[in-house]
Design an enzyme around this catalytic site. Structure first.
Site, PDB file in Angstrom:
ATOM      1  N   SER A 159       0.812  -1.291  -0.056  1.00 47.32           N
ATOM      2  CA  SER A 159       0.083  -0.088   0.076  1.00 47.32           C
ATOM      3  C   SER A 159       0.920   1.282   0.049  1.00 47.32           C
ATOM      4  CB  SER A 159      -0.804   0.032   1.231  1.00 47.32           C
ATOM      5  OG  SER A 159      -1.389   1.123   1.342  1.00 47.32           O
ATOM      6  N   GLY A 160       0.558   2.263  -0.626  1.00 50.58           N
ATOM      7  CA  GLY A 160       1.341   3.518  -0.868  1.00 50.58           C
ATOM      8  C   GLY A 160       1.114   4.586   0.347  1.00 50.58           C
ATOM      9  N   CYS A 177     -13.816  -0.172  22.129  1.00 55.84           N
ATOM     10  CA  CYS A 177     -14.553   1.385  22.079  1.00 55.84           C
ATOM     11  C   CYS A 177     -13.942   2.086  20.660  1.00 55.84           C
ATOM     12  CB  CYS A 177     -14.271   2.204  23.342  1.00 55.84           C
ATOM     13  SG  CYS A 177     -15.562   1.877  24.717  1.00 55.84           S
TER      14      CYS A 177
END
Lengths: 127, 388
Positions: free
Chosen positions: B201-202, B327
């Site tokens: 991924s870039g 959460c």
């Protein structure tokens, strides 16, 4: 997470945090597995007025803020008045909560009811 | 302006100045569709192909093995579904993975497990590692694919991908690895490593969001995920994202050329942060192997408190971090990665991930070390689970 200024205020400067050593009503709801535990300590006098209330809470910012604001809403109230507290009142007092945090206000309402139930049954929490 | 300390580099990174500069001409000047015939389109086409060559070189691959995608998630989906569909036709419907993959791998595999595939989820150990032997034992005659992440996004542990690759090669099984966290931090040489499919991924390496790549080793057949135009040698349709491809190439080249220097610098910051946290805060647990760990990853759990509260406290002091608490994810369960390494729900809820990068400084680390202990102390005082 977009919290209201009130939530941030109560998270940063919680009111009535701590324990009451001679509390005669203690209620705990939630569990560590789900990531929220709310414990309310109350001192109720013979006129059934909640003279003092404090909390200890494990949980996210909104769990801490709802605990804090709830103690403000309850302090000085009679048991009868306290039992009328709904989670909606808690949410309104904080100027709203994000949808996925509404359960925190439900926990606060339950903690109050649990403490009062324990007051009548004489049950004390042992930890 | 409030000082911002960005310590969430495993989530995303800032586009670096040289990447931004490299991209700019392709937004407003050489914006032509690379598939068209005129000059501003031809420039874009040439530069995309040069970018492909340079990226391939950085990973020890051939440019014909690099396919641009929109992100790491797309690359993972394409590799897994693309390989599964080819293998299913050969009667191979068994997949091996780990129990702490990124959701863009695990949710693909989960889907396949409900649709005719059998999946073996290898359990990681308490350090967040698996052994190559676990993979070897799990391989069956009908195994279609092994998909194991190169390095974990939450706890930063580095898995023995080269050794797993050797086993897969001997057994004749395809290996896919999600290298989204590893690329740019670890030396990857596909001419020496037996990896068949690899996702990158870039935006994790200072290129923009919305660009990724899938490496497909020559000879490996996977089906297309999408159908449309003839781009990416008919395997991945859609008009090429020229500026982002140029940006990705600039980021990859820089990451590879600066790797030794960056790794040693970021490692020293990381170790300083870990040592400081352990010495200044009681009842702290460092999650994941310290030995086999990405240079920027710090993942800690604090007993008795919950992660989102810590994050909000840090945010007020300008520190950006993340947590594995429920959460922060909007679900009831805390991070599956932390549960996979054996943490209780309670301890997993109290986790904090700080991921450092090349832009962080010693002052940043000091700011975190000064800010965090009082936050932890304050929240512990509020907690019914904390006993001095």
């Amino acid at each position: 997470m977009n919290y209201s200024e009130k939530v941030i205020d109560h998270f940063t400067n919680p009111r009535n945090a701590g324990e009451i050593e001679n509390a005669n009503a203690v209620g705990e709801v939630g569990n560590a597995q789900c990531g929220d535990i709310m414990r309310m300590y109350m001192l109720i006098n013979e006129d059934e007025v909640i003279e003092d209330i404090k909390f200890r809470t494990f949980g996210c910012a909104s769990a801490i803020a709802t605990s804090s604001v709830t103690t403000e809403l309850i302090k000085g109230k009679t048991i009868e008045e306290a039992l009328k507290l709904t989670n909606k009142t808690v949410v309104e007092a904080l100027d709203g909560l994000p949808e996925i945090k509404i359960h925190c206000s439900v926990l606060a309402e339950q903690a109050i009811k649990e403490a009062i139930a324990n007051y009548y049954s004489g049950k004390t929490l042992v930890h | 302006m409030k000082r911002i300390v960005y310590a969430d580099n495993a989530a995303t990174t800032a586009v670096s100045a040289h990447v931004f500069e490299a991209m700019e001409p392709y937004l407003r000047q050489n914006y032509g569709n690379p598939n068209s015939i005129y000059s501003i389109a031809r420039t874009a086409r040439n530069d995309i192909e040069n970018a492909r060559i340079n990226i391939a070189k950085a990973f020890g691959a051939d440019s014909k093995e690099i396919f641009f995608t929109s992100c790491g998630t797309e690359s993972n989906n394409w590799a897994i579904f693309g390989a599964a569909r080819v293998m299913a036709k050969k009667g191979k419907k068994h997949i091996i993975t780990t129990n702490f993959e990124h959701h863009s791998v695990s949710h693909c595999v989960d889907y396949l497990s409900k649709n005719g595939f059998e999946v073996t989820y290898l359990p990681v150990d308490g350090d967040g590692l698996i052994s190559p032997g676990q993979v070897e034992e799990a391989i069956r005659p009908d195994t279609a694919l092994v998909t194991v992440m190169y390095a974990n996004n939450e706890i930063g542990t580095i898995l023995p991908i080269s050794e797993i690759g050797e086993i897969c090669r001997v057994k004749g099984v395809l290996l896919h690895t999600d290298a989204v966290q590893a690329a740019g931090s670890l030396r990857i040489d596909l001419s020496r490593q037996d990896i068949d499919l690899m996702s990158v991924s870039g935006h994790k390496i200072h290129a923009p969001k919305g660009i990724g790549l899938l490496y497909i080793r020559k000879g490996v057949q996977i089906e297309n995920l999408m159908y449309g135009g003839n781009q990416e040698r008919m395997k991945r349709p859609g008009t090429e994202n020229t500026p982002s491809i140029i940006g990705l190439a600039a980021a990859v080249e820089k990451a590879v050329s600066d790797m030794e220097h960056k790794t040693s610098y970021v490692t020293s910051l990381r170790d300083r942060l870990i040592d400081g946290l352990v010495s200044r805060i009681p009842k702290v647990r460092i999650n994941g192997s310290l030995e086999h760990r990405l240079c920027g990853n710090v993942n800690v759990s604090f007993e008795g408190i919950e992660g989102e509260s810590i994050l909000l406290g840090l945010d007020m002091a300008g520190i950006c971090a993340s947590s594995g608490s429920a959460c922060t994810s909007g679900t009831l369960d805390p991070s599956h990665v932390l549960l996979a390494i054996g943490l209780s729900h309670e301890i997993a809820h109290g986790s904090l991930r700080l991921t450092l990068g090349q832009d962080n400084t010693e002052e940043d680390v000091e700011h975190i070390l000064v800010t965090l202990p009082p936050i932890v102390e304050r929240l512990r005082k509020l907690s019914p689970l904390w006993h001095e």
